[in-house]
Design a protein around this motif. Structure first.
Motif, mmCIF file in Angstrom:
data_model
loop_
_atom_site.group_PDB
_atom_site.id
_atom_site.type_symbol
_atom_site.label_atom_id
_atom_site.label_comp_id
_atom_site.label_asym_id
_atom_site.label_seq_id
_atom_site.Cartn_x
_atom_site.Cartn_y
_atom_site.Cartn_z
ATOM 1 N N ARG A 1 0.853 -1.198 0.000
ATOM 2 C CA ARG A 1 0.000 0.000 0.000
ATOM 3 C C ARG A 1 0.885 1.244 0.000
ATOM 4 N NH1 ARG A 1 -5.278 -2.145 -0.166
ATOM 5 N NH2 ARG A 1 -5.974 -0.089 0.487
ATOM 6 N N SER B 1 -2.379 7.907 3.332
ATOM 7 C CA SER B 1 -2.059 7.883 1.906
ATOM 8 C C SER B 1 -2.947 8.853 1.139
ATOM 9 C CB SER B 1 -2.229 6.469 1.348
ATOM 10 O OG SER B 1 -3.602 6.098 1.349
ATOM 11 N N ASP C 1 -5.472 4.750 3.037
ATOM 12 C CA ASP C 1 -4.717 3.960 4.020
ATOM 13 C C ASP C 1 -4.386 4.836 5.214
ATOM 14 O OD1 ASP C 1 -3.993 1.508 2.190
ATOM 15 O OD2 ASP C 1 -3.444 3.298 1.049
ATOM 16 N N TRP D 1 -2.121 4.709 8.764
ATOM 17 C CA TRP D 1 -1.051 3.972 9.421
ATOM 18 C C TRP D 1 -0.744 4.602 10.779
ATOM 19 C CZ3 TRP D 1 1.037 0.024 6.350
ATOM 20 C CH2 TRP D 1 0.807 0.113 4.986
ATOM 21 N N TRP E 1 -2.349 -0.876 10.419
ATOM 22 C CA TRP E 1 -2.917 -0.342 9.171
ATOM 23 C C TRP E 1 -4.430 -0.447 9.254
ATOM 24 C CZ3 TRP E 1 -6.151 -3.025 5.851
ATOM 25 C CH2 TRP E 1 -6.530 -2.342 4.679
ATOM 26 N N GLY F 1 -8.009 0.462 6.842
ATOM 27 C CA GLY F 1 -8.493 0.885 5.530
ATOM 28 C C GLY F 1 -9.466 -0.120 4.961
#
Length: 775
Positions: free
Chosen positions: A343, A524, A529, A531, A544, A546
């Protein structure tokens, strides 16, 4: 003479023995050639936790539960019960018990007593390995095979084979399978009553079915307990306690913890019946529960999945591995493994970048970095909140995850240097695409997995020493290689530990039982995403959050969505753990730096603070945040050295700002002490090409495609020295207009090659070439 005869006799006897051994070996070899041993049983693959308990089990290729019982799991209690019930002379016969054969033949011939086949444990193993119809001829073959097995296996190995093959009804075979499916324990953890229960069922697997015929099983169990007690195999008190133990059992599902890692290991080691992982059973169960319950609360936000990795920093053993919120959630692709999925890493690589930059002597924690709109050869990054801060220290830029300073530092360090280090850290996607990566890689432009990112933070926790993660249990020490220095790893850790904990915004330091953590978040592009990765001395945890579909969500940010789960995990898995923290390495030292720049103080730096630095590595550049300027007596204009009069001027200090910082302050209306215009009577051009205007739009050597029907225009902007009052724009060497340095100018350019020129009021000039295409 007598001695010679004696020696000759001994040699003859030894020769006869050798001949006998040779004959036996020849017979055995011939038997094996004509009558090869049956293949070993096909076991159910099982994955064990670090403590030896079963985390996950699979059906074998014939769809049976046949889990391999190890020799250490055959306890003395189990051994005594089985041998007393099945084959008391097991240790003494060679596979066939001739006495038992004669007794069985007599009973069967004269019809006295119970009809039996006189099968030894070894004969039963032969029959279980090659099931055949019960006939006299097959019985002889069974005895022959039993003899052959005795020649090839030890008694313990034959007993182990027996315990792995005995039937327990349905598709359950072997004592370990029965122990796990009915008592949820391995054989070496069973009580005396449970052990005897499993010892009596194989002879009557259809009549004594646990969970269905518990009353009959209980009666038979107690009968054998009394019999074993009378035989003196177990103490009287132990037997009495076992007789009182209730038997209320039912069949349970096979263990299914860590499904993603188990599937991964079974694929990696397809020939192993038992795979020993390094997972801690308690941590794994807690991590799975926390992740599943946390993601359920996010469903209404359009967020359906999460992955978690917990690593022991010292051993690099993975102690918890959660590939998705729910493996059985087929609607949301729960069988995907979020640990290895590639990712966009968002901002999670920034700590590593700054650590590398400190190792190269480019920056120190208190050094100021420009945080203003900047054009990096056509790439214009923006901060997450779309705002700039002018100038910020490195530690603030990292703590608040500012994008523009990070891109500037990467531009200084060099993309190849950065990606080479990521390659050394095991980033597979970076290795495959290293030559195509650019400045955007620091903001998530390169793919990475949670496994790779988490191990990068383990490297920070371990003083910059890199080694691969351990998924299986091993006693061997892992070899390490230095990725960054211990000093830069410590400085990065100190910065990441400064942020206020989201779970304890006030008085967090007084909560002594909660672990201290350094952590970093990332989001992201498109909010696909989220994190959050944190670490202390003992553990590193990567999170993570998503959707496996790649769908974004407005709520999906690292700080808001992933970090709460990170701290839930730390507070649960590391609660009340030793709260020792990292100490500064000997390679670090302190020095005074100028507050205004973070550099070594120059002549005009009255405000100073203490900062860490790396001796013989960190830059010793002197601070030049102000510069001395010659100003006319009335302060209306400045002089250069060439045009300064002999008298009638004064020396003053003015901010020595970068052109892009000046442009930002002008655009935002931020007050600063601006230089007066230069002496209008000066006939010399000052400064040189290095202080010429920098054209920020259009980008050099770029093709611009404009739609003529939409009357699209081309934007002209530049940055200049802070003493410039006016710039002059030219198109193809024809004057366009004069403008303020920060003014945005728009033109309708002709198609084809285009030369854009910008000159300032000191005669300094810059050109760029672009191509315009109209559609």
């Amino acid at each position: 003479m007598d001695e010679r005869r004696g020696l000759t006799g001994c040699m003859k006897r030894a020769f006869k023995v050798l001949i006998g051994v040779a004959v036996v070996l020849a017979l055995v070899g011939g038997l094996d050639l004509l009558f090869p041993l049956p293949p070993p049983p096909q076991y159910s693959p099982i994955v064990l936790a670090a403590d030896g308990s079963v985390l996950h089990a699979y059906l074998n290729p014939t769809q049976k539960w046949r889990m391999k019982t190890e020799l250490r799991e055959i306890t003395p209690v189990l051994r005594k019960a089985i041998l007393e019930k099945e084959d008391r002379w097991f240790r003494w016969h060679f596979g066939v018990n001739p006495v038992a054969l004669v007794q069985a033949a007599g009973r069967n011939l004269f019809g006295t007593g119970r009809t039996t086949g006189a099968s030894t444990i070894t004969m039963q193993v032969a029959r279980l390995l090659e099931p055949k119809e019960r006939t006299f001829g097959n019985k002889l073959l069974e005895m022959l095979r039993a003899t052959q097995l005795e020649l090839h296996y030890s008694k313990d190995e034959i007993l182990q084979l027996y315990l792995n093959l005995v039937p327990y009804g349905g598709n359950v075979e072997g004592v370990k399978s029965a122990a796990l499916l009915y008592f949820q324990q391995t054989p070496d953890y069973l009580s005396l009553a449970q052990t005897v229960t499993l010892a009596i069922i194989p002879n009557r697997p259809r009549g004594l079915v646990l969970g269905k015929n518990n009353a009959a099983v209980l009666q038979e169990r107690n009968r054998w307990l009394n019999r074993l007690g009378e035989a003196g195999l177990f103490p009287k008190e132990a037997v009495e306690d076992a007789l009182l133990e209730p038997l209320d059992v039912q069949r349970h599902a096979a263990p299914t913890l860590a499904p993603h890692l188990s599937r991964r290991l079974v694929r990696q080691f397809p020939r192993q019946a038992i795979i020993r992982s390094g997972l801690e059973r308690g941590k794994q169960a807690k991590a799975e529960d926390l992740t599943r319950n946390y993601v359920r609360r996010l469903y209404e936000l359009g967020i359906t999945q999460a992955a978690v990795l917990v690593v022991n920093n010292r051993t690099r053993q993975v102690e918890a591995y959660v590939g998705s919120a729910d493996f059985r959630d087929f609607a949301n692709q729960g069988q995907n493994d979020g640990i290895v999925a590639v990712r966009s890493p968002g901002s999670t690589l920034k700590p590593f970048l700054y650590a590398l930059a400190m190792d190269r002597g480019l920056v120190t924690p208190k050094q100021l970095l420009p945080d203003v709109p900047t054009n990096f050869q056509g790439y214009r990054p923006e901060n997450f909140d779309k705002h700039c801060n002018g100038e910020v220290t490195l530690e603030r830029a990292l703590a608040y995850s500012l994008n523009i300073p990070a891109v500037r530092v990467l531009n200084q360090l060099g993309v190849p240097t950065f990606t080479d280090k990521l390659r050394q850290a095991g980033f597979q996607n970076v290795t495959r695409n290293r030559t195509r990566l650019g400045l955007s890689s620091i903001l998530g432009g390169c793919g990475a997995s949670l496994e790779e990112l988490t191990n990068l933070y383990v490297t920070l926790a371990e003083g910059g020493q890199y080694s691969g993660l351990q998924l299986v249990s091993t006693r061997k020490g892992t070899s390490t290689s230095p990725l960054i220095s211990e000093a830069s790893a410590f400085l990065t850790t100190e910065i990441l530990a400064q942020l206020t904990r989201p779970d304890l915004p006030i008085n967090a330091a007084s909560s002594m039982r909660l672990p201290k953590i350094a952590w970093k978040t990332g989001t992201s592009y498109g909010r696909r995403d989220a994190w959050s990765i944190g670490y202390n001395k003992q553990y590193t945890i990567g999170v993570w959050v998503g959707n496996f579909s790649g769908q974004g969500s407005p709520a999906l940010t690292g700080s808001e969505v992933a970090t709460p789960l990170l701290f839930d995990l730390f507070n649960t898995l590391a609660y009340n753990s030793p709260n020792d923290w990292f100490v500064p390495p000997a390679a670090l030292d302190f020095r005074l730096v100028c507050t205004e720049s973070g550099l070594v103080p120059g002549e005009n730096c009255p405000n100073q603070i203490i900062d860490y630095f790396l001796p013989n590595v960190s830059s010793g550049q002197r601070c030049q945040h102000v510069r001395e300027v010659l100003v006319s007596a009335d302060g209306s204009f400045t002089y250069c050295r060439a045009c300064a009069p002999a008298a009638g001027y004064r020396r003053e200090l003015y901010p020595n700002l970068l052109p892009e910082v000046v442009a930002y302050k002008e655009a935002q209306g931020i007050p600063y002490r601006r230089l007066p215009p230069h002496n209008p009577q000066c006939q010399l051009v000052r400064g040189g090409a290095e202080r010429a205007p920098s054209i920020t739009s259009p980008t050099p050597n770029t093709e611009y495609v404009l739609n003529r029907h939409e009357k699209q225009q081309l934007l002209l902007t530049c940055t200049t020295d802070n003493e410039v009052r006016q710039v002059f724009w030219y198109v193809n060497d024809k004057f366009l207009q004069a403008a303020a340095p920060t003014e945005r100018v728009f033109i309708k350019p002709p198609p084809g090659p285009l030369k854009i020129s910008c000159a300032d009021d000191h005669g300094r000039n810059t050109d760029v070439l672009v191509t315009v295409t109209e559609l």
